[in-house]
Design a protein around this motif. Sequence first.
Motif, mmCIF file in Angstrom:
data_model
loop_
_atom_site.group_PDB
_atom_site.id
_atom_site.type_symbol
_atom_site.label_atom_id
_atom_site.label_comp_id
_atom_site.label_asym_id
_atom_site.label_seq_id
_atom_site.Cartn_x
_atom_site.Cartn_y
_atom_site.Cartn_z
ATOM 1 N N ASP A 216 0.804 -1.094 0.023
ATOM 2 C CA ASP A 216 -0.116 -0.097 -0.004
ATOM 3 C C ASP A 216 0.859 1.233 -0.093
ATOM 4 N N VAL A 217 1.748 1.317 0.723
ATOM 5 C CA VAL A 217 2.905 2.543 0.809
ATOM 6 C C VAL A 217 3.453 2.670 -0.594
ATOM 7 N N VAL A 218 3.803 1.663 -1.111
ATOM 8 C CA VAL A 218 4.452 1.505 -2.446
ATOM 9 C C VAL A 218 3.470 2.306 -3.625
ATOM 10 N N THR A 219 2.308 1.603 -3.510
ATOM 11 C CA THR A 219 1.239 2.188 -4.161
ATOM 12 C C THR A 219 1.108 3.424 -4.079
ATOM 13 N N HIS A 220 0.955 4.031 -3.007
ATOM 14 C CA HIS A 220 0.727 5.247 -2.570
ATOM 15 C C HIS A 220 1.995 6.308 -3.167
ATOM 16 N N ILE A 221 3.035 6.016 -2.853
ATOM 17 C CA ILE A 221 4.196 6.897 -3.326
ATOM 18 C C ILE A 221 4.374 6.956 -4.800
ATOM 19 N N GLY A 222 4.181 5.658 -5.318
ATOM 20 C CA GLY A 222 4.206 5.640 -6.817
ATOM 21 C C GLY A 222 3.282 6.447 -7.569
ATOM 22 N N GLY A 223 1.877 6.587 -6.886
ATOM 23 C CA GLY A 223 0.845 7.158 -7.656
ATOM 24 C C GLY A 223 1.342 8.751 -7.227
ATOM 25 N N ILE A 224 1.639 9.316 -6.255
ATOM 26 C CA ILE A 224 1.857 10.726 -5.898
ATOM 27 C C ILE A 224 3.049 11.187 -6.951
ATOM 28 N N ALA B 224 9.902 -7.440 -6.320
ATOM 29 C CA ALA B 224 10.768 -7.119 -7.336
ATOM 30 C C ALA B 224 9.913 -6.331 -8.337
ATOM 31 N N GLY B 225 8.461 -6.595 -8.403
ATOM 32 C CA GLY B 225 7.601 -6.015 -9.282
ATOM 33 C C GLY B 225 7.536 -4.473 -8.514
ATOM 34 N N LEU B 226 7.184 -4.455 -7.290
ATOM 35 C CA LEU B 226 6.857 -3.134 -7.038
ATOM 36 C C LEU B 226 8.285 -2.195 -6.621
ATOM 37 N N ALA B 227 9.312 -2.597 -6.782
ATOM 38 C CA ALA B 227 10.473 -1.873 -6.966
ATOM 39 C C ALA B 227 10.540 -1.420 -8.246
ATOM 40 N N ARG B 228 10.591 -2.307 -9.357
ATOM 41 C CA ARG B 228 10.389 -1.820 -10.550
ATOM 42 C C ARG B 228 9.377 -0.592 -11.124
ATOM 43 N N TRP B 229 8.301 -0.839 -10.490
ATOM 44 C CA TRP B 229 7.148 -0.043 -10.631
ATOM 45 C C TRP B 229 7.607 1.442 -10.192
ATOM 46 N N LEU B 230 8.216 1.474 -8.778
ATOM 47 C CA LEU B 230 8.632 2.632 -8.084
ATOM 48 C C LEU B 230 9.740 3.514 -9.127
#
Length: 234
Positions: free
Chosen positions: A25-33, A62-68
Amino acid sequence: MAAVVAEISDTTADVPTCPGWTVADVVTHIGGIHRWATAIVASQAPSRLPFPEVEPESSSAAGLARWLTAGAAPLLASLRAAGPVTPVWTWGPGRTSGWWARRMVHETAVHRADAELAVGVAAPVIDPVVAADGIDEFLFNLPSARRPYKHLASLPTGSSLHLHATDADGEWLVRFTESGIAWERGHARATVAVRGPVALLLLFTYGRVPGADERFAVFGDASVLDAWQQKTTL
């Protein structure tokens, strides 16, 4: 932050400093911002743009890191292209692209710390210059922040908070007024004073580390620290 996330074995783990959120959730939040700020700066938007409805394709580390990383690169490019003084919409005072550059530094640093705290890193490392500026930026934007601004006037009027960094050039005095807060850099007597490493003071200011943390030296009325965090946490 991507490097931290890539090493997390369970991205569904709770993040205690962001109640109700997981690491994903934190990753989705910061990537969205990051993507939202990119759209605002790149288009030189004169008013607020809708927040993008985007999510990572994978919830693996790994997927979350790539998305960031994929979201950060366009953000950096748009900020560099705009420079610091291009007029754009901001939710805080400033109305320039430079406001977004500064905001994204501290938004990302604090959420990286959230991810680290979630996996047991007791003292996330934040550059002292960045951390000191993060306290300035927090106090500068606080009266405009959507969640806490309506609570600022309920802080104990007449009380004050002094923050004193022990490893960097940084002291702050925050006074609680009838209408909210007034703050300045410098040393002065306050209702309560907190001394500690500047990165830890930044995390206290953001409500991530309690004033009762043993790494702080506290002088005065410690109840003011609890009131501060209850009313101002972003």
